[in-house]
Design a protein around this motif. Structure first.
Motif, PDB file in Angstrom:
ATOM      1  N   ASN A 272       0.706  -1.237  -0.128  1.00 15.72           N
ATOM      2  CA  ASN A 272      -0.139   0.032   0.051  1.00 15.72           C
ATOM      3  C   ASN A 272       0.691   1.434   0.051  1.00 15.72           C
ATOM      4  N   LEU A 273       0.294   2.343  -0.800  1.00 16.77           N
ATOM      5  CA  LEU A 273       1.168   3.544  -0.728  1.00 16.77           C
ATOM      6  C   LEU A 273       0.278   4.559  -0.636  1.00 16.77           C
ATOM      7  N   TRP A 274       0.153   4.869   0.758  1.00 14.13           N
ATOM      8  CA  TRP A 274      -0.675   5.870   1.229  1.00 14.13           C
ATOM      9  C   TRP A 274       0.096   7.314   1.066  1.00 14.13           C
ATOM     10  N   ALA A 275      -0.807   8.441   0.698  1.00 10.44           N
ATOM     11  CA  ALA A 275       0.052   9.493   0.003  1.00 10.44           C
ATOM     12  C   ALA A 275      -0.346  10.952   0.982  1.00 10.44           C
ATOM     13  N   GLU A 276      -0.222  10.759   2.216  1.00  9.60           N
ATOM     14  CA  GLU A 276      -0.369  12.049   3.079  1.00  9.60           C
ATOM     15  C   GLU A 276       1.013  12.941   2.850  1.00  9.60           C
ATOM     16  N   TYR A 277       2.137  11.983   2.737  1.00  6.57           N
ATOM     17  CA  TYR A 277       3.389  12.736   2.655  1.00  6.57           C
ATOM     18  C   TYR A 277       3.962  12.546   1.362  1.00  6.57           C
ATOM     19  N   ILE A 278       3.205  12.080   0.015  1.00  3.25           N
ATOM     20  CA  ILE A 278       3.934  11.885  -0.886  1.00  3.25           C
ATOM     21  C   ILE A 278       3.069  13.016  -2.066  1.00  3.25           C
ATOM     22  N   PRO A 279       3.416  13.986  -2.084  1.00  6.60           N
ATOM     23  CA  PRO A 279       2.817  15.306  -2.686  1.00  6.60           C
ATOM     24  C   PRO A 279       2.620  15.264  -4.359  1.00  6.60           C
ATOM     25  N   THR A 280       3.806  14.478  -4.952  1.00  9.04           N
ATOM     26  CA  THR A 280       3.823  14.357  -6.297  1.00  9.04           C
ATOM     27  C   THR A 280       3.950  12.953  -6.774  1.00  9.04           C
ATOM     28  N   TYR A 281       3.694  12.772  -8.039  1.00  7.55           N
ATOM     29  CA  TYR A 281       3.627  11.381  -8.585  1.00  7.55           C
ATOM     30  C   TYR A 281       5.160  10.914  -8.863  1.00  7.55           C
ATOM     31  N   GLN A 282       6.175  11.843  -8.865  1.00  6.09           N
ATOM     32  CA  GLN A 282       7.573  11.531  -8.897  1.00  6.09           C
ATOM     33  C   GLN A 282       8.122  11.139  -7.570  1.00  6.09           C
ATOM     34  N   HIS A 283       7.557  11.590  -6.264  1.00  2.81           N
ATOM     35  CA  HIS A 283       7.725  11.307  -5.064  1.00  2.81           C
ATOM     36  C   HIS A 283       7.134   9.829  -4.896  1.00  2.81           C
ATOM     37  N   LEU A 284       6.180   9.527  -5.500  1.00  3.50           N
ATOM     38  CA  LEU A 284       5.368   8.216  -5.452  1.00  3.50           C
ATOM     39  C   LEU A 284       6.389   7.223  -6.058  1.00  3.50           C
ATOM     40  N   GLU A 285       6.840   7.513  -6.952  1.00  4.15           N
ATOM     41  CA  GLU A 285       7.680   6.585  -7.881  1.00  4.15           C
ATOM     42  C   GLU A 285       8.731   6.302  -6.749  1.00  4.15           C
ATOM     43  N   TYR A 286       9.374   7.272  -6.165  1.00  5.35           N
ATOM     44  CA  TYR A 286      10.603   7.264  -5.136  1.00  5.35           C
ATOM     45  C   TYR A 286      10.202   6.246  -4.278  1.00  5.35           C
ATOM     46  N   MET A 287       9.154   6.088  -3.749  1.00  7.49           N
ATOM     47  CA  MET A 287       8.711   5.515  -2.494  1.00  7.49           C
ATOM     48  C   MET A 287       8.382   4.044  -3.053  1.00  7.49           C
ATOM     49  N   ALA A 288       7.951   3.737  -4.123  1.00  4.25           N
ATOM     50  CA  ALA A 288       7.495   2.464  -4.814  1.00  4.25           C
ATOM     51  C   ALA A 288       8.503   1.800  -5.232  1.00  4.25           C
ATOM     52  N   PHE A 289       9.363   2.220  -5.743  1.00  4.55           N
ATOM     53  CA  PHE A 289      10.581   1.557  -6.610  1.00  4.55           C
ATOM     54  C   PHE A 289      11.983   1.940  -5.749  1.00  4.55           C
ATOM     55  N   PRO A 290      12.730   0.890  -5.759  1.00  4.56           N
ATOM     56  CA  PRO A 290      12.634  -0.531  -6.140  1.00  4.56           C
ATOM     57  C   PRO A 290      11.848  -1.591  -5.320  1.00  4.56           C
ATOM     58  N   ARG A 291      11.046  -1.073  -4.332  1.00 11.78           N
ATOM     59  CA  ARG A 291      10.613  -2.071  -3.330  1.00 11.78           C
ATOM     60  C   ARG A 291       9.375  -3.123  -4.027  1.00 11.78           C
ATOM     61  N   ILE A 292       8.949  -2.263  -5.028  1.00  7.76           N
ATOM     62  CA  ILE A 292       7.776  -3.207  -5.852  1.00  7.76           C
ATOM     63  C   ILE A 292       8.590  -4.381  -6.520  1.00  7.76           C
ATOM     64  N   LEU A 293       9.877  -4.316  -6.655  1.00 13.75           N
ATOM     65  CA  LEU A 293      10.488  -5.528  -7.220  1.00 13.75           C
ATOM     66  C   LEU A 293      10.572  -6.581  -6.280  1.00 13.75           C
ATOM     67  N   ALA A 294      10.760  -6.234  -5.143  1.00 14.37           N
ATOM     68  CA  ALA A 294      10.830  -7.284  -3.824  1.00 14.37           C
ATOM     69  C   ALA A 294       9.159  -7.886  -3.614  1.00 14.37           C
ATOM     70  N   LEU A 295       8.384  -6.837  -3.698  1.00 15.97           N
ATOM     71  CA  LEU A 295       7.035  -7.357  -3.689  1.00 15.97           C
ATOM     72  C   LEU A 295       6.642  -8.587  -4.700  1.00 15.97           C
ATOM     73  N   ALA A 296       7.041  -8.045  -6.120  1.00 13.08           N
ATOM     74  CA  ALA A 296       6.746  -8.917  -7.186  1.00 13.08           C
ATOM     75  C   ALA A 296       7.402 -10.307  -7.121  1.00 13.08           C
ATOM     76  N   GLU A 297       8.585 -10.254  -6.552  1.00 10.94           N
ATOM     77  CA  GLU A 297       9.093 -11.654  -6.431  1.00 10.94           C
ATOM     78  C   GLU A 297       8.455 -12.237  -5.212  1.00 10.94           C
ATOM     79  N   MET A 298       8.072 -11.669  -4.192  1.00  5.59           N
ATOM     80  CA  MET A 298       7.593 -12.373  -2.938  1.00  5.59           C
ATOM     81  C   MET A 298       6.079 -13.071  -3.333  1.00  5.59           C
ATOM     82  N   VAL A 299       5.450 -12.266  -4.207  1.00  6.37           N
ATOM     83  CA  VAL A 299       3.886 -12.955  -4.464  1.00  6.37           C
ATOM     84  C   VAL A 299       3.821 -13.838  -5.604  1.00  6.37           C
TER      85      VAL A 299
END
Length: 750
Positions: A465-492
């Protein structure tokens, strides 16, 4: 004899080739179930015919999105013949292929590319493996390879909160592209919450003309300054919404890539924006007074039914998410309508009232052929049949639901909330709190060990989950999501037994190039040095391990407290020391220091192993219980590491030496991070006693650090004596004027 010898040599040759082939590797993420890389390359500097069976007519367009793959014509194949054995082929799997119903096989050799699957979802996964191979190996050729693959879980999810901060349609498509590349197949679209309503509902136009727009850009500023909504067109209006046509566009875009869109419409809580424009649905009847619908008002249910009727016409997902979490029940307790309904329905508590309301909404969705999904609070009071639970407050809710026969998606905050800090919070943009580096994400197993074997089938998968209280831009959202998304992808995707962090981390290095090519603003691995200290209480010895997020770090260190230089000792093995010391370490590139200095204070002190008497008990964070404050182990960057002990009623503890000892200093480390309510003490005081009854004060420190700075801080509160004294009992008292949490890790006495 010669014939037997010849056959033996052939067998040995084949065996050696097979072993050689298995030694080769291409850094796919997630790791496939089976993969053999062989000698040889298929040139992509040619045109390929495309043949496909009718099951895959809808997915062939994905092949045309691979720029290196040149397809000159395509043909729907009714019956596979000899002329269909060359080129790019998408064929339905047969029983003899032994391909999992949800999986695929991929073969690349001199004949071209052969993909097989039983259904479109498996074929799409195979196509995105082909896309990854192309990105990893370059535009001109692909290695000869055989892959047979299948997912561990059917549900592989990723969430995006667009309520706190609206993001453009183009970014959502990019997000979906990246999800597909890494085989994630469910996009949880959090469309409504207090910070803004984001989906056009034709029956209720004010949801998008006003409830979608707020008075301040930053969520934190809005939250602390009145929490007002304004009309679209107001000069200060910040927000936005997606039209129903745009939402359908996203649904279709995702569907072609094998991704299901799950919309979330909050009920009964997190609805301040709704009640600001339709206050008659609240208990008070006044705007800006509560965030929960009045559950004794039939109009609340009619509103939700009307909204959901439009939602299900946009989103074909079998799941519709209704939230159901964090509802403040105080208004229901004093609301005549709510209390009258409770009496009529025999509901004894407000929790049962909430359950009643959620069941009514779930039943309505059921009449539409849909399943309700919600956060684990919806378990309170039971669920309608077919409902699914997202377990976010740890695993207990998921275990409870699965044991009761309910399907579960695991999404515990400690492992899968990507709004948490992913590196040292002192070096990162402000976040909501927590500490979740990529290695911890990867370590998570969505199937709890204590879940009975026959109930494990109810764990459908996991979601980040990516809750956006402290994520004001989509560039920042990418920063919080990647590369952690790759770890999630392999985990599932990959079976638990086939997952190893070291292997994943090695493959991850090749994917930074992909993220760069895709223009992803990912978090770059830090050069900062991290330390881990293990204290052996029997040998009174510290073992210090140093690391950084670099795959092959070059760390130099000293043990005498001096700054590390290019000539300092190069770290390659853990450091063992049996005395107090100050280690300083930093990362180097060639002879240049490229990180700040990490300082590790090793305290082999007098209080280690001594009994602690708690005048005020810890709350919520027991750490190691009564042994925490004198176990010789310091806390790390997060208060959830099992070494920081949490207190809300102030800190008051006594160390008993059992006999009089000479002491000359007393210190405790405290942590401060205001976001989640963790603060330094207001006053730090040390007292001593010989009999445990009569204490005298030997020193007091008043905190001078304010609370406005949101960054993580650590401070050693230390009383140093001009002359040593003899005492048996040492009492440490720290006040808690902020009424939040005090976190302490060790009482250090010399």
């Amino acid at each position: 004899m010669k014939t037997k010898l010849f056959h033996l040599l052939v067998l040995l040759l084949i065996s050696n080739l097979s072993l050689f082939a298995q030694d080769k590797e291409i850094s796919l993420i997630p790791r496939p179930s089976k993969m053999i890389v062989m000698d040889g390359k298929l040139s992509l500097d040619q045109n390929f015919p495309l043949y496909y069976t009718e099951e895959f007519a809808a997915v062939i367009d994905l092949l045309y999105e691979i720029p290196s793959l040149k397809i000159n014509n395509n043909e729907l194949v009714k019956k596979i013949r000899k002329q269909h054995q060359l080129g790019v082929r998408l064929f339905k799997a047969q029983d003899r292929d032994k391909i999992d119903p949800n999986g695929y096989s991929l073969e690349i050799d001199d004949s071209g590319i052969l993909l097989k699957a039983h259904q479109a979802s498996g074929m799409i996964s195979g196509i995105y493996t082909l896309v990854q191979l192309n990105l990893l190996e370059g535009p001109h050729a692909l290695s000869h390879i055989q892959i047979q693959d299948k997912p561990r879980f059917g549900y592989r999810g990723l969430h995006m909160d667009v309520s706190r901060h609206f993001v453009p349609l183009s970014f959502i498509k990019k997000y979906i592209d990246l999800m597909a590349l890494y085989k994630l197949n469910n996009f949880h679209w959090h469309l409504t919450d207090a910070a803004g309503w984001r989906l056009e509902i034709k029956k209720y136009p004010e949801l998008t003309s006003k409830a979608a727009w707020r008075s301040h850009t930053l969520w934190k500023e809005w939250w602390n300054n009145g929490r007002q909504y304004v009309e679209q067109g107001n000069p200060n209006a910040y927000g936005g919404y997606y039209t129903q046509e745009q939402a359908r566009e996203i649904v279709n875009y995702a569907s072609k890539r094998g991704i299901n869109i799950i919309p979330e419409i909050e009920f009964p809580g997190h609805s301040e924006e709704v009640l600001a424009v339709y206050p008659e649905l609240s208990c008070t009847g006044k705007p800006y007074t509560q965030g929960e619908f009045c559950l004794g008002n039939e109009d609340s249910y009619q509103f939700m039914r009307n909204v959901l009727d439009e939602v299900v016409n946009i989103f074909p997902s079998s799941y519709i998410h209704i939230g159901g979490d964090e509802a403040d029940k105080k208004h229901w307790k004093s609301c005549p309508k709510c209390q009258e309904l409770m009496k009529k329905e025999g509901l004894k508590t407000e929790e049962e009232l909430q359950s009643y309301a959620i069941k009514k909404i779930g039943e309505h969705l059921h009449t539409k052929g849909r399943k309700m999904i919600g956060w684990d609070e919806i378990l309170q009071g039971g669920l309608p049949p077919g409902s699914t639970v997202m377990s976010w407050r740890g695993e207990d809710g998921g275990i409870k639901a699965a044991t009761a026969g309910q399907d579960v998606i695991m999404t515990p905050g400690a492992y899968l909330y990507f709004d948490s800090y992913q590196s040292d919070p002192r070096t990162q943009p402000e976040a909501i709190g927590g500490y979740l580096p990529i290695e911890k994400v990867y370590s998570y197993n969505p199937v709890p060990a204590k879940l009975p074997e026959d109930k494990k089938k109810h764990i459908l998968g996991a979601q980040a989950n990516l809750w956006a209280e402290y994520i004001p831009t989509y560039q920042h959202l990418e920063y919080m999501a990647f590369p952690r998304i790759l770890a999630l992808a392999e985990m599932v995707w990959t079976e638990q037994a086939d997952r190893k962090w070291e292997d994943f981390n090695k493959r991850l290095q090749q994917h930074y190039k992909i993220l760069q090519e895709k223009d992803v603003n990912y978090y770059r691995p830090s050069f900062s040095v991290s330390s881990k200290v293990n204290f052996d209480s029997l040998a009174f010895k510290n073992t210090v391990s140093l690391s950084s997020e670099q795959y092959t770090p070059y760390i130099r260190y000293t043990v005498d407290g001096t700054e590390p230089k290019s000539s300092s000792t190069l770290y390659n093995l853990p450091i063992e020391l049996s005395k107090s010391a100050v280690i300083k370490a930093a990362s180097f590139l060639d002879s240049t220091r490229v990180s700040s200095v990490e300082t590790v204070e090793l305290d082999v002190h007098k209080a280690i192993g001594k009994d602690v008497i708690y005048k005020t008990k810890w709350e919520g964070y027991p750490a190691q219980g009564a042994k925490t404050l004198t176990n010789g182990i310091k806390g790390t960057l997060t208060y959830s590491d099992g070494q920081w002990q949490g207190f809300t009623k102030g800190f008051d503890a006594i160390v008993d030496f059992e006999r009089r000892e000479e002491i000359k200093s007393v210190a405790v480390n405290f942590m401060q991070i205001p976001g989640p309510g963790v603060y330094f003490p207001g006053e730090f005081k040390v007292l001593v006693s010989d009999n445990g009854k009569n204490y005298r004060e030997i020193g007091t420190i008043k905190n001078q650090v304010g609370t406005k700075d949101p960054t993580l801080k650590f401070q050693k509160f230390e009383i140093k004596l001009e002359k040593p004294i003899m005492t048996r009992f040492v009492q440490v008292v720290a006040s808690n004027p902020m009424k939040g949490y005090l976190f302490a890790d060790e009482i250090v006495i010399y």
